[in-house]
Design a protein around this motif. Structure first.
Motif, mmCIF file in Angstrom:
data_model
loop_
_atom_site.group_PDB
_atom_site.id
_atom_site.type_symbol
_atom_site.label_atom_id
_atom_site.label_comp_id
_atom_site.label_asym_id
_atom_site.label_seq_id
_atom_site.Cartn_x
_atom_site.Cartn_y
_atom_site.Cartn_z
ATOM 1 N N LYS A 12 -3.382 3.723 -14.925
ATOM 2 C CA LYS A 12 -2.315 3.792 -13.903
ATOM 3 C C LYS A 12 -1.861 2.402 -13.473
ATOM 4 O O LYS A 12 -0.655 2.143 -13.362
ATOM 5 C CB LYS A 12 -2.811 4.586 -12.676
ATOM 6 N N HIS A 13 -2.815 1.499 -13.209
ATOM 7 C CA HIS A 13 -2.443 0.154 -12.760
ATOM 8 C C HIS A 13 -1.700 -0.606 -13.860
ATOM 9 O O HIS A 13 -0.748 -1.344 -13.583
ATOM 10 C CB HIS A 13 -3.684 -0.621 -12.316
ATOM 11 N N THR A 14 -2.140 -0.435 -15.101
ATOM 12 C CA THR A 14 -1.476 -1.100 -16.225
ATOM 13 C C THR A 14 -0.033 -0.630 -16.347
ATOM 14 O O THR A 14 0.892 -1.444 -16.473
ATOM 15 C CB THR A 14 -2.233 -0.805 -17.540
ATOM 16 N N LEU A 15 0.173 0.677 -16.291
ATOM 17 C CA LEU A 15 1.529 1.216 -16.405
ATOM 18 C C LEU A 15 2.391 0.784 -15.226
ATOM 19 O O LEU A 15 3.575 0.459 -15.403
ATOM 20 C CB LEU A 15 1.494 2.739 -16.500
ATOM 21 N N ALA A 16 1.822 0.755 -14.025
ATOM 22 C CA ALA A 16 2.601 0.361 -12.845
ATOM 23 C C ALA A 16 3.121 -1.066 -12.995
ATOM 24 O O ALA A 16 4.292 -1.356 -12.694
ATOM 25 C CB ALA A 16 1.734 0.471 -11.592
ATOM 26 N N ARG A 17 2.273 -1.968 -13.483
ATOM 27 C CA ARG A 17 2.698 -3.357 -13.640
ATOM 28 C C ARG A 17 3.730 -3.491 -14.770
ATOM 29 O O ARG A 17 4.692 -4.262 -14.646
ATOM 30 C CB ARG A 17 1.471 -4.228 -13.911
ATOM 31 N N LEU A 18 3.535 -2.754 -15.853
ATOM 32 C CA LEU A 18 4.524 -2.783 -16.940
ATOM 33 C C LEU A 18 5.868 -2.236 -16.467
ATOM 34 O O LEU A 18 6.928 -2.780 -16.800
ATOM 35 C CB LEU A 18 4.013 -1.963 -18.122
ATOM 36 N N LEU A 19 5.816 -1.162 -15.685
ATOM 37 C CA LEU A 19 7.050 -0.566 -15.173
ATOM 38 C C LEU A 19 7.772 -1.516 -14.232
ATOM 39 O O LEU A 19 8.999 -1.688 -14.323
ATOM 40 C CB LEU A 19 6.723 0.745 -14.456
ATOM 41 N N ALA A 20 7.023 -2.152 -13.331
ATOM 42 C CA ALA A 20 7.640 -3.103 -12.396
ATOM 43 C C ALA A 20 8.268 -4.268 -13.156
ATOM 44 O O ALA A 20 9.391 -4.697 -12.850
ATOM 45 C CB ALA A 20 6.593 -3.614 -11.413
ATOM 46 N N ALA A 21 7.550 -4.772 -14.158
ATOM 47 C CA ALA A 21 8.092 -5.878 -14.949
ATOM 48 C C ALA A 21 9.360 -5.441 -15.682
ATOM 49 O O ALA A 21 10.339 -6.197 -15.751
ATOM 50 C CB ALA A 21 7.038 -6.360 -15.951
ATOM 51 N N ALA A 22 9.349 -4.221 -16.220
ATOM 52 C CA ALA A 22 10.528 -3.728 -16.942
ATOM 53 C C ALA A 22 11.738 -3.607 -16.028
ATOM 54 O O ALA A 22 12.865 -3.925 -16.422
ATOM 55 C CB ALA A 22 10.210 -2.377 -17.581
ATOM 56 N N ILE A 23 11.518 -3.160 -14.800
ATOM 57 C CA ILE A 23 12.630 -2.996 -13.851
ATOM 58 C C ILE A 23 13.203 -4.352 -13.447
ATOM 59 O O ILE A 23 14.419 -4.514 -13.296
ATOM 60 C CB ILE A 23 12.157 -2.215 -12.611
ATOM 61 N N LEU A 24 12.334 -5.360 -13.296
ATOM 62 C CA LEU A 24 12.761 -6.677 -12.823
ATOM 63 C C LEU A 24 13.116 -7.639 -13.955
ATOM 64 O O LEU A 24 13.680 -8.705 -13.707
ATOM 65 C CB LEU A 24 11.658 -7.304 -11.957
ATOM 66 N N CYS A 25 12.786 -7.263 -15.201
ATOM 67 C CA CYS A 25 12.987 -8.137 -16.358
ATOM 68 C C CYS A 25 14.466 -8.467 -16.583
ATOM 69 O O CYS A 25 15.341 -7.634 -16.350
ATOM 70 C CB CYS A 25 12.414 -7.458 -17.599
ATOM 71 N N LYS A 26 14.717 -9.688 -17.059
ATOM 72 C CA LYS A 26 16.086 -10.141 -17.308
ATOM 73 C C LYS A 26 16.475 -10.047 -18.780
ATOM 74 O O LYS A 26 17.619 -10.293 -19.153
ATOM 75 C CB LYS A 26 16.242 -11.602 -16.849
ATOM 76 N N ASP A 27 15.543 -9.668 -19.630
ATOM 77 C CA ASP A 27 15.797 -9.615 -21.066
ATOM 78 C C ASP A 27 16.322 -8.233 -21.466
ATOM 79 O O ASP A 27 16.158 -7.267 -20.728
ATOM 80 C CB ASP A 27 14.500 -9.929 -21.825
ATOM 81 N N SER A 28 16.898 -8.137 -22.653
ATOM 82 C CA SER A 28 17.392 -6.840 -23.125
ATOM 83 C C SER A 28 16.240 -5.932 -23.537
ATOM 84 O O SER A 28 16.351 -4.705 -23.469
ATOM 85 C CB SER A 28 18.341 -7.042 -24.312
ATOM 86 N N ARG A 29 15.111 -6.498 -23.997
ATOM 87 C CA ARG A 29 13.931 -5.717 -24.361
ATOM 88 C C ARG A 29 12.957 -5.796 -23.190
ATOM 89 O O ARG A 29 12.311 -6.813 -22.973
ATOM 90 C CB ARG A 29 13.281 -6.286 -25.627
ATOM 91 N N ARG A 30 12.894 -4.741 -22.424
ATOM 92 C CA ARG A 30 12.146 -4.799 -21.173
ATOM 93 C C ARG A 30 10.897 -3.921 -21.220
ATOM 94 O O ARG A 30 10.974 -2.770 -21.674
ATOM 95 C CB ARG A 30 13.055 -4.354 -20.016
ATOM 96 N N PRO A 31 9.752 -4.478 -20.739
ATOM 97 C CA PRO A 31 9.554 -5.854 -20.286
ATOM 98 C C PRO A 31 9.312 -6.794 -21.464
ATOM 99 O O PRO A 31 8.562 -6.457 -22.383
ATOM 100 C CB PRO A 31 8.292 -5.748 -19.428
ATOM 101 N N CYS A 32 9.941 -7.954 -21.414
ATOM 102 C CA CYS A 32 9.789 -8.901 -22.521
ATOM 103 C C CYS A 32 8.462 -9.648 -22.424
ATOM 104 O O CYS A 32 7.921 -10.106 -23.422
ATOM 105 C CB CYS A 32 10.950 -9.883 -22.536
ATOM 106 N N GLY A 33 7.952 -9.807 -21.200
ATOM 107 C CA GLY A 33 6.676 -10.488 -20.995
ATOM 108 C C GLY A 33 6.778 -11.991 -20.927
ATOM 109 O O GLY A 33 5.784 -12.666 -20.619
ATOM 110 N N SER A 34 7.961 -12.539 -21.201
ATOM 111 C CA SER A 34 8.073 -14.003 -21.244
ATOM 112 C C SER A 34 9.080 -14.583 -20.253
ATOM 113 O O SER A 34 9.031 -15.776 -19.957
ATOM 114 C CB SER A 34 8.446 -14.457 -22.656
ATOM 115 N N CYS A 35 9.981 -13.753 -19.735
ATOM 116 C CA CYS A 35 10.944 -14.290 -18.767
ATOM 117 C C CYS A 35 10.243 -14.589 -17.441
ATOM 118 O O CYS A 35 9.107 -14.181 -17.208
ATOM 119 C CB CYS A 35 12.099 -13.309 -18.549
ATOM 120 N N SER A 36 10.950 -15.278 -16.583
ATOM 121 C CA SER A 36 10.369 -15.672 -15.299
ATOM 122 C C SER A 36 9.923 -14.470 -14.478
ATOM 123 O O SER A 36 8.835 -14.457 -13.891
ATOM 124 C CB SER A 36 11.397 -16.490 -14.503
ATOM 125 N N ALA A 37 10.754 -13.425 -14.462
ATOM 126 C CA ALA A 37 10.418 -12.229 -13.665
ATOM 127 C C ALA A 37 9.148 -11.571 -14.185
ATOM 128 O O ALA A 37 8.259 -11.200 -13.417
ATOM 129 C CB ALA A 37 11.585 -11.251 -13.684
#
Length: 314
Positions: free
Chosen positions: A39-64
């Motif tokens: 659950k915690h892993t998915l929550a963090r991935l989901l938050a990163a995907a929502i805030l991500c600035k890249d077209s492939r979200r979550p990219c894992g490398s952008c500032s967000a």
């Protein structure tokens, strides 16, 4: 650091990726599953995907993304109450007030609730769920979503995590625990219900205290003196501490009994007990620990309980 880092749950991940790629972001996500399900892993991935600035979200490398995974993004806020089992309603109300302050640097402001919410806390959350600001996103984690009020659950997009296939789980455990035996890996995979976090805890021996190790040595070998040496110091423990320890002993004996019935063992401690104690002896031990827990929850003193166990655990 894309969704592929979460093992299994392929349909769930495909649906999320598809939805987010179309710009569909829910105001309220409920991530459900037992402890260790991710659950915690998915929550963090989901938050990163929502805030991500890249077209492939979550990219894992952008500032967000980097800020989310480092837990320092100003628009990704964890709402919890470390001193209590459930998040106090006061803290939920403070979050509700904070929600009306616009995001610092992102298009969304995300609030993560990793703890259980009581009825009052759920009702306080419901008030903001009914009319959230356009930028507001809530992520609630729940071991048992049935405990949630129907009015809360009806407003969520539920992401229910499932157990992994045994083959997938055993492969992952083999990579993480290269020194573990195939027997231990198989036992952890079977007993974990398919959830990687639970299997990790079983293999790593998380939660095994010196008292538990001493209990196993004494009980498995029928060594009364060794049991006395473990139990006498525990007479001075607080009741909550004693209950927690006895609960772990109960699980250990129940698992050893299951092992004698043919299920794979989880650990060397379990195998030690199962190898040296008969099924009848283990059943008697389980009943004794259950009775001790009943006494502890009924406010019998730890000293009296430990003294009683010294005679019962033979």
């Amino acid at each position: 650091m894309a969704f592929e880092t979460l093992l299994g749950n392929e349909r769930l991940k495909e649906n999320l990726i598809s939805s987010l790629s179309r710009g569909h972001v829910s105001h309220f996500y409920l991530i459900s599953g037992p402890a260790g399900s991710g659950k915690h892993t998915l929550a963090r991935l989901l938050a990163a995907a929502i805030l991500c600035k890249d077209s492939r979200r979550p990219c894992g490398s952008c500032s967000a993304c980097r800020k989310v995974f480092a837990n320092n993004h100003p628009d990704f806020i964890t709402v919890e109450d470390p001193e209590h089992k459930t998040t106090a309603v006061k803290i939920v109300r403070e979050m509700r007030d904070d929600m009306f302050i616009r995001p610092n640097e992102a298009d969304y402001k995300i609030y993560l609730f990793p703890q259980e919410l009581g009825i009052e806390g759920q009702n306080a959350l419901l008030k903001i769920l009914e009319e959230p600001p356009s930028y507001g996103v809530f992520i609630l984690l729940a071991d048992n979503p049935e405990k949630l009020l129907p009015t809360v659950r009806s407003r969520c997009t539920e992401l229910a995590l499932r157990g992994l296939p045994e083959e997938t789980l055993r492969a992952a455990l083999g990579r993480e625990f290269p020194d573990a035996s195939e027997e231990d890996i198989r036992g952890a995979a079977v007993r974990s219900g398919g959830f990687l976090g639970q299997a990790r805890n079983l293999l790593s021996g998380a939660g095994v205290t010196p008292q538990t190790e001493g209990f196993v040595r004494g009980y498995a070998g029928g060594d009364s003196l060794a049991l006395v040496q473990v139990l006498v110091p525990m007479e001075k423990w607080k009741r909550d501490q004693l209950i927690e320890e006895l609960e772990s002993w109960l699980i250990l004996l129940e698992n050893a009994l299951a092992s004698r019935a043919g299920l794979p063992a989880i650990s060397s401690l379990e195998r030690t007990i199962a190898a040296q104690r008969s099924s009848q002896e283990l059943m008697n031990g389980v009943r004794s620990i259950q009775k001790a827990l009943e006494y502890a929850r009924g406010n019998v003193s730890p000293a009296a309980i430990c003294g009683w166990l010294r005679w019962e655990l033979k």
